[in-house]
Design a protein around this motif. Structure first.
Motif, PDB file in Angstrom:
ATOM      1  N   ARG A 136       0.824  -1.208   0.000  1.00  0.00           N
ATOM      2  CA  ARG A 136       0.000   0.000   0.000  1.00  0.00           C
ATOM      3  C   ARG A 136       0.856   1.256   0.000  1.00  0.00           C
ATOM      4  N   LEU A 140       0.895   4.210  -2.819  1.00  0.00           N
ATOM      5  CA  LEU A 140       0.717   5.630  -2.517  1.00  0.00           C
ATOM      6  C   LEU A 140       1.844   6.466  -3.110  1.00  0.00           C
ATOM      7  N   VAL A 141       3.089   5.966  -2.941  1.00  0.00           N
ATOM      8  CA  VAL A 141       4.234   6.676  -3.504  1.00  0.00           C
ATOM      9  C   VAL A 141       4.115   6.720  -5.024  1.00  0.00           C
ATOM     10  N   LEU A 143       1.475   6.622  -6.913  1.00  0.00           N
ATOM     11  CA  LEU A 143       0.434   7.529  -7.383  1.00  0.00           C
ATOM     12  C   LEU A 143       0.835   8.990  -7.212  1.00  0.00           C
ATOM     13  N   ALA A 144       1.753   9.245  -6.262  1.00  0.00           N
ATOM     14  CA  ALA A 144       2.156  10.629  -6.028  1.00  0.00           C
ATOM     15  C   ALA A 144       3.412  10.991  -6.809  1.00  0.00           C
ATOM     16  N   THR A 145       3.909  10.048  -7.637  1.00  0.00           N
ATOM     17  CA  THR A 145       5.120  10.328  -8.405  1.00  0.00           C
ATOM     18  C   THR A 145       4.779  10.457  -9.878  1.00  0.00           C
ATOM     19  N   PRO A 146       4.553  11.673 -10.353  1.00  0.00           N
ATOM     20  CA  PRO A 146       4.231  11.823 -11.766  1.00  0.00           C
ATOM     21  C   PRO A 146       5.438  11.476 -12.633  1.00  0.00           C
ATOM     22  N   PHE A 148       7.000  13.037 -14.948  1.00  0.00           N
ATOM     23  CA  PHE A 148       8.086  14.004 -15.153  1.00  0.00           C
ATOM     24  C   PHE A 148       9.031  14.046 -13.966  1.00  0.00           C
ATOM     25  N   LEU A 149       8.486  13.722 -12.781  1.00  0.00           N
ATOM     26  CA  LEU A 149       9.321  13.705 -11.582  1.00  0.00           C
ATOM     27  C   LEU A 149      10.183  12.451 -11.551  1.00  0.00           C
ATOM     28  N   LEU A 153      14.259  12.085 -11.817  1.00  0.00           N
ATOM     29  CA  LEU A 153      15.028  11.402 -10.766  1.00  0.00           C
ATOM     30  C   LEU A 153      15.849  10.246 -11.353  1.00  0.00           C
ATOM     31  N   ARG A 202      -3.609  -1.180  -6.681  1.00  0.00           N
ATOM     32  CA  ARG A 202      -4.759  -0.791  -5.851  1.00  0.00           C
ATOM     33  C   ARG A 202      -6.048  -1.435  -6.341  1.00  0.00           C
ATOM     34  N   ARG A 205      -5.990  -5.173  -5.638  1.00  0.00           N
ATOM     35  CA  ARG A 205      -6.149  -5.428  -4.211  1.00  0.00           C
ATOM     36  C   ARG A 205      -7.609  -5.262  -3.785  1.00  0.00           C
ATOM     37  N   SER A 206      -8.231  -4.128  -4.183  1.00  0.00           N
ATOM     38  CA  SER A 206      -9.587  -3.915  -3.680  1.00  0.00           C
ATOM     39  C   SER A 206     -10.566  -4.902  -4.319  1.00  0.00           C
ATOM     40  N   TYR A 253      -4.829   6.454 -22.524  1.00  0.00           N
ATOM     41  CA  TYR A 253      -4.074   7.625 -22.095  1.00  0.00           C
ATOM     42  C   TYR A 253      -2.630   7.550 -22.552  1.00  0.00           C
ATOM     43  N   GLY A 257      -0.750  10.247 -24.210  1.00  0.00           N
ATOM     44  CA  GLY A 257      -0.328  11.082 -23.103  1.00  0.00           C
ATOM     45  C   GLY A 257       1.093  10.865 -22.650  1.00  0.00           C
TER      46      GLY A 257
ATOM     47  N   PRO B 130      -7.405  11.985 -24.083  1.00  0.00           N
ATOM     48  CA  PRO B 130      -6.669  11.822 -22.834  1.00  0.00           C
ATOM     49  C   PRO B 130      -6.520  13.176 -22.133  1.00  0.00           C
ATOM     50  N   LEU B 240      11.727  22.158 -11.091  1.00  0.00           N
ATOM     51  CA  LEU B 240      12.201  20.804 -11.379  1.00  0.00           C
ATOM     52  C   LEU B 240      12.852  20.768 -12.765  1.00  0.00           C
ATOM     53  N   VAL B 265       0.669  15.984  -3.578  1.00  0.00           N
ATOM     54  CA  VAL B 265      -0.221  15.018  -4.239  1.00  0.00           C
ATOM     55  C   VAL B 265      -0.617  13.910  -3.271  1.00  0.00           C
ATOM     56  N   LEU B 266       0.391  13.435  -2.505  1.00  0.00           N
ATOM     57  CA  LEU B 266       0.136  12.388  -1.517  1.00  0.00           C
ATOM     58  C   LEU B 266      -0.940  12.850  -0.539  1.00  0.00           C
ATOM     59  N   LEU B 286     -11.546  -1.362   2.018  1.00  0.00           N
ATOM     60  CA  LEU B 286     -11.226  -2.027   0.753  1.00  0.00           C
ATOM     61  C   LEU B 286     -10.033  -1.397   0.064  1.00  0.00           C
TER      62      LEU B 286
END
Lengths: 321, 287
Positions: A136, A140-141, A143-146, A148-149, A153, A202, A205-206, A253, A257, B130, B240, B265-266, B286
């Motif tokens: 999990r 979360l990480v 989903l928060a890492t687009p 371009f980021l 990196l 995610r 899992r759900s 997408y 995209g 998109p 960035l 975002v988090l 869930l």
């Protein structure tokens, strides 16, 4: 089956028509006239006659509705106009770049499924365990890492710690040198695939959690089936249905995209093409790409619908149409 | 004495705080709002645009806690300015999309018939592109810049809100209390505002949190590509992008904007998850 397919395809036509109107109107909304937009400051140097002949060449002297109908008529026949910057038909330019984006999308899809599905299953089967927690957190990480980021990196880490620049040198196609090509594509594919893996995880899992509480799972267990078989034969098949929906949407997408990743890793795909077309005000090309991408998007949705009916007998052709 | 509505929202807040995702999300989002507000009233350690040519590419120190960039500008101040910038974009674009989308979705669902079909068909058209490409097309038509970024994000999210609002309206308008309201002679607008809309709020609130997260990402992404916020204005995406190539010498140039984007975002994602758990008990545990 064929009747169902035709019905679905016909249902998508109004949407495609709407997209064409939207894109046509959008480009007409560009401030200033199209000639100025195409030539920039050089437009000021045109004589009246040169201007008039350019306008009639591009059909800009006709009323908007006629312009639209001509454009649509040509588009239906696969003629999306000429790209001013490339000096070639828009469709040819798009098709020459499309394989790169398609390969990138498919590779990141593969990465996302290989990471996301197993972790998703483990997380659900060992609900609230340590594995679940790690899974999990990873999601979360992710989903928060687009892209371009993550891309920035990855390039940083590779160049500083491994002295390797993934985007140096010319791009090589898969057909020319598969090994070098894969070497060039693996990092961009991972960049796109990682956030995608997070949503796959995610969803898996759900869906698994929901299904593991169903009566038929209890039945399978109580008739003495081994847990591995319960998960594999009974739970997973059903849990993958929402994952397939997600994959369809995401693939749509990805095919339109991947702008940022192609830009970061200098890959000559559709995304970089549209980015350059926008910066260079090559509107015929922007229009063509938007239409092309929307067409793909709708086509993929159609394919997902068909796959649905094949794996889930509860969805019948008649009802869905 | 508290009014019942206040008590209800306090109760909801309490439940949100007891939810682990919700609590962490709320803390992160509050932090982001505070930093953004401080940034927008320019309560930053240094002016975000001020250049210190003698102190270029300084490592983090007591004077510059996050170091300085290529022009000797204070990174910490620019991070705060960037928070203000993305907050502005997020608030304006999501407000615009929520208002317009909810209006369209509610009308569509409540009136039904041809109006419904017409509105939803038009929305379908926007769904066929998109999200990022749609935003790019809007920006290409209107030109780069922060205001147009707001319009681009609103264009993407309006159809989503329309769809989210329409679903519950279809269910609620069939309920008996709506019939009862009609029987005592309530006007349509009153029924919609007082009886239908409040019952569609739960999914909308969850969606707003997700929209804010997406808006933060898109502002940063468009700015990263040079199509959003224009330099020298501070934006996490611009920062960035500027760090590329020189991050080897000055990793803090990349580290702080990257961390800012991820935490922001988090925060919104966790808050959205938490609110989904609290507002929709069916889905609890869930996710």
């Amino acid at each position: 089956m064929i009747r169902y397919l035709t019905q679905r395809a016909i249902a998508f036509l109004p949407t495609l028509f709407g997209v064409s109107v939207l894109i046509f109107l959008a480009i007409r909304l560009v401030p200033g006239d199209a000639i100025v937009a195409m030539l920039g400051t050089e437009a000021g140097m045109l004589t009246e006659t040169q201007r008039a002949s350019l306008e009639s060449y591009f059909g800009l002297d006709k009323p908007p509705i006629e312009q639209y109908l001509v454009w649509l008529g040509n588009a239906v026949q696969g003629n999306l106009g000429l790209s001013v910057r490339h000096g070639a038909p828009v469709l040819d330019v798009i098709l020459s770049r499309f394989p790169v984006t398609l390969q990138l999308a498919l590779m990141s899809l593969l990465i996302a499924l290989l990471i996301g599905v197993p972790i998703g299953i483990l997380s659900a089967v060992r609900h609230n365990s340590f594995i679940d927690l790690i899974g999990r957190l990873l999601a979360l990480v992710g989903l928060a890492t687009p892209a371009f980021l993550l891309g920035t990196l990855i390039i940083y880490v590779l160049s500083v710690y491994f002295r390797y620049l993934p985007n140096s040198g010319d791009f090589v196609r898969l057909t020319e040198d598969p090994l070098l090509n894969l070497q060039q594509m693996i990092f961009p594919a991972f960049t796109l695939g990682f956030p995608f893996a997070a949503s796959v995880m995610r969803t898996t899992r759900s869906a698994m959690l929901e299904i593991m509480n169903q009566d038929y799972i209890r039945t399978a267990r109580s008739k003495g089936l081994h847990e591995v078989n319960v998960v594999r034969r009974h739970a997973l098949r059903n849990a993958l249905i929402p994952v397939i929906t997600l994959v369809g949407v995401e693939l749509g997408y990805l095919l339109g995209g991947t702008v940022i990743v192609e830009e970061i890793f200098s890959l000559p795909g559709i995304g970089r093409l549209v980015y350059n077309a926008i910066s260079q005000r090559d509107y015929a090309l922007v229009q063509g790409i938007a239409l092309f991408v929307a067409f793909n998007f709708i086509l993929i949705n159609l394919i997902v619908d068909v796959i649905y009916t094949m794996i889930d007998p509860r969805v019948s052709y008649a009802k869905a149409a | 004495m508290q009014k019942p509505r206040e008590r209800a929202s306090l109760k909801l807040l309490g439940r949100l705080l007891r939810n682990r995702s919700g609590a962490v999300g709320l803390v992160l989002v509050t932090f982001y709002f505070v930093v953004g507000l401080l940034g927008s009233v320019e309560l930053t350690p240094h002016p975000p645009l001020e250049q210190h040519p003698r102190e270029r590419l300084q490592a983090p120190s007591a004077t510059y806690i996050m170091g300085t960039d290529l022009f000797g500008r204070d990174i910490a101040s620019r991070i705060m300015g960037g928070a203000a910038n993305s907050l502005r974009v997020a608030v304006f674009s999501v407000t615009l999309a929520t208002t317009l989308g909810t209006l369209l979705g509610t009308l569509s669902g409540y009136i039904g018939g041809t109006v419904d079909i017409l509105i939803m068909r038009v929305m379908d058209v926007f769904f066929a592109l998109p999200a990022l490409l749609l935003a790019l097309v809007v920006v290409s038509v209107l030109g780069p810049g922060i205001n147009n970024t707001v319009f681009a994000i609103a264009t993407v999210y309006t159809p989503i809100f329309a769809r989210v609002a329409r679903g519950p309206v279809l269910t609620v308008k069939q309920m008996e209390f709506v019939l009862a309201a009609r029987c005592i002679g309530a006007q349509d607008w009153r029924i919609v505002l007082r009886h239908v809309l409040p019952n569609t709020l739960a999914p909308l609130i969850v969606q707003i949190s997700l929209a804010l997260s997406w808006s933060l990402l898109t502002e940063a992404g468009l700015s990263f590509l040079g199509l959003g916020t224009q330099p020298p204005m501070p934006s996490w995406g611009v920062m960035l992008s500027e760090s590329r190539g020189i991050a080897e010498m000055a990793p803090w140039l990349m580290l702080y904007p990257a961390a800012a984007i991820m935490l922001g975002v988090l925060g919104f994602n966790l808050l959205g998850d938490g609110m989904r758990d609290v507002l929709d008990p069916r889905l609890r545990g869930l996710r």
